[in-house]
Design an enzyme around this catalytic site. Structure first.
Site, PDB file in Angstrom:
ATOM      1  N   GLN A  11       0.831  -1.198   0.000  1.00  0.00           N
ATOM      2  CA  GLN A  11       0.000   0.000   0.000  1.00  0.00           C
ATOM      3  C   GLN A  11       0.871   1.255   0.000  1.00  0.00           C
ATOM      4  OE1 GLN A  11      -3.030  -0.268   2.973  1.00  0.00           O
ATOM      5  NE2 GLN A  11      -3.884   1.745   2.536  1.00  0.00           N
ATOM      6  N   SER A  95       4.120  -6.182   2.896  1.00  0.00           N
ATOM      7  CA  SER A  95       2.817  -6.058   3.554  1.00  0.00           C
ATOM      8  C   SER A  95       1.722  -6.653   2.669  1.00  0.00           C
ATOM      9  CB  SER A  95       2.547  -4.598   3.905  1.00  0.00           C
ATOM     10  OG  SER A  95       1.415  -4.466   4.714  1.00  0.00           O
ATOM     11  N   LEU A  96       0.832  -5.826   2.120  1.00  0.00           N
ATOM     12  CA  LEU A  96      -0.200  -6.325   1.210  1.00  0.00           C
ATOM     13  C   LEU A  96       0.398  -7.175   0.100  1.00  0.00           C
ATOM     14  CD1 LEU A  96      -3.047  -6.181  -0.238  1.00  0.00           C
ATOM     15  CD2 LEU A  96      -2.011  -4.297  -1.519  1.00  0.00           C
ATOM     16  N   ARG A 120      -9.347  -7.804   4.490  1.00  0.00           N
ATOM     17  CA  ARG A 120      -8.203  -7.221   5.201  1.00  0.00           C
ATOM     18  C   ARG A 120      -8.269  -5.694   5.169  1.00  0.00           C
ATOM     19  NH1 ARG A 120      -2.737  -5.584   3.882  1.00  0.00           N
ATOM     20  NH2 ARG A 120      -1.170  -6.338   5.369  1.00  0.00           N
ATOM     21  N   HIS A 203       0.605  -2.373  11.177  1.00  0.00           N
ATOM     22  CA  HIS A 203       1.677  -3.233  11.698  1.00  0.00           C
ATOM     23  C   HIS A 203       2.046  -2.910  13.146  1.00  0.00           C
ATOM     24  CE1 HIS A 203       1.970  -4.962   7.771  1.00  0.00           C
ATOM     25  NE2 HIS A 203       2.138  -3.760   7.240  1.00  0.00           N
ATOM     26  N   GLN A 252       1.076 -10.678  10.767  1.00  0.00           N
ATOM     27  CA  GLN A 252       1.659  -9.591   9.975  1.00  0.00           C
ATOM     28  C   GLN A 252       0.949  -8.260  10.207  1.00  0.00           C
ATOM     29  OE1 GLN A 252       0.469  -8.228   6.334  1.00  0.00           O
ATOM     30  NE2 GLN A 252       2.186  -9.086   5.163  1.00  0.00           N
TER      31      GLN A 252
END
Length: 302
Positions: A11, A95-96, A120, A203, A252
């Site tokens: 992102q 991440s994503l 998510r 996070h 995560q």
């Protein structure tokens, strides 16, 4: 002999117009956007190609948008240079982007992956709405200095290190007042603070409600053993067992992203060539700060 790894962005890499040229070039990419629109219930292609930016930048839209656009870029690469795709031996996503990497590795189907990514994004947005919070990049400081910033700024609210991206680039996440104090502290220590355009403190424990909702979404999704090693954000190691992968994806959301460690693990495993697949060139830039000698080719609209 070269060893290829694919990297997928997270992102923040989204921009209006992304994917348009890819879809014009590649019928398989257009098919992905068409399928995504049916699954999501809205015209994702129109949002990616035309915006508005405010909507595309929202967490609930940007996560599915980046997931689909990155996989569309992968389809373009597969059509134009199939040998590169077949030759890839490792993968990771920021991440994503880890979900995109899971689909590429064969561990997750496109349809299941998109549904989980949609959940998510919704869960993370909802968690962010409950606690006014954000993220700040701390440039030009080393890790101990950033840890000091977090410790000193914690008087104003909860704040944590969220992303270990590369030497001199660490991202912190926290409540708004703590982030504001962190900006002052970073500057005072000779660093350069850059507040990020995100909805909340990703996070960190502030996302705690989101991990529970994500666990529910993942519980009903079949996961397979990845066909190639996929390096996890949480511990910078590759995992084969679906249950371990599922658990790490949940962790995560509330754990720091160990991106620099992940890249170093891939280099230690013999990777000699990277491809950043999806919008932007952020990951290529981070790689240069970790190891300038290793080449990275971007695969996107440009």
């Amino acid at each position: 002999m070269s060893k290829i790894a694919f990297l997928f962005p997270g992102q923040g890499a989204q921009h209006v117009g992304m994917g348009r040229t890819i879809v014009e070039k590649c019928p398989a990419a257009k098919q992905l956007f068409d399928q995504a629109g049916e699954i999501l219930g809205y015209d994702l292609a129109k949002l990616c190609f035309e915006g508005p930016a405010e909507e595309l930048d929202s967490t609930v839209i940007s996560q599915p948008a980046l997931f689909v656009t990155s996989l569309a870029a992968l389809e373009m690469l597969r059509a134009e240079r199939p040998d590169v795709v077949l030759g890839c031996e490792m993968t990771a996503g920021l991440s994503l982007g880890e979900y995109t990497a899971l689909v590429f590795s064969g561990a997750l189907t496109f349809e299941d992956g998109l549904k989980v990514v949609q959940r998510r994004g919704e869960a993370m947005q909802a968690a962010a709405d409950k606690v006014p919070s954000g993220m700040v990049s701390a440039l030009l400081l080393d890790r101990p200095q950033v840890e000091e910033v977090c410790q000193e700024a914690s008087d104003a609210g909860r704040i944590f290190i969220a992303n270990y991206l590369c030497p001199g680039n660490t991202v912190i996440s926290g409540e708004n007042a703590a982030c504001e104090k962190a900006v002052e502290l970073i500057t005072a220590k000779g660093g350069k603070p850059i507040p990020l355009a995100v909805a909340g403190a990703f996070h960190t424990e502030i996302m705690k409600p989101a991990d529970e909702q994500l666990a529910e979404a993942l519980a009903g999704v079949p996961l397979k053993k990845p066909e190639i090693p996929l390096v996890s954000n949480v511990d910078a190691a590759s995992h084969e067992e679906p249950d371990s992968i599922r658990s790490l994806l949940v962790r995560q959301v509330v754990s720091p992203v160990l991106w620099e460690n992940s890249i170093r693990a891939m280099l230690d495993a013999g990777v000699t060539e990277f491809y950043e697949i999806g919008p932007g060139k952020v990951l290529k830039g981070l790689l240069k700060r970790i190891n300038r000698k290793v080449p990275c080719e971007t695969v996107n609209d440009s």
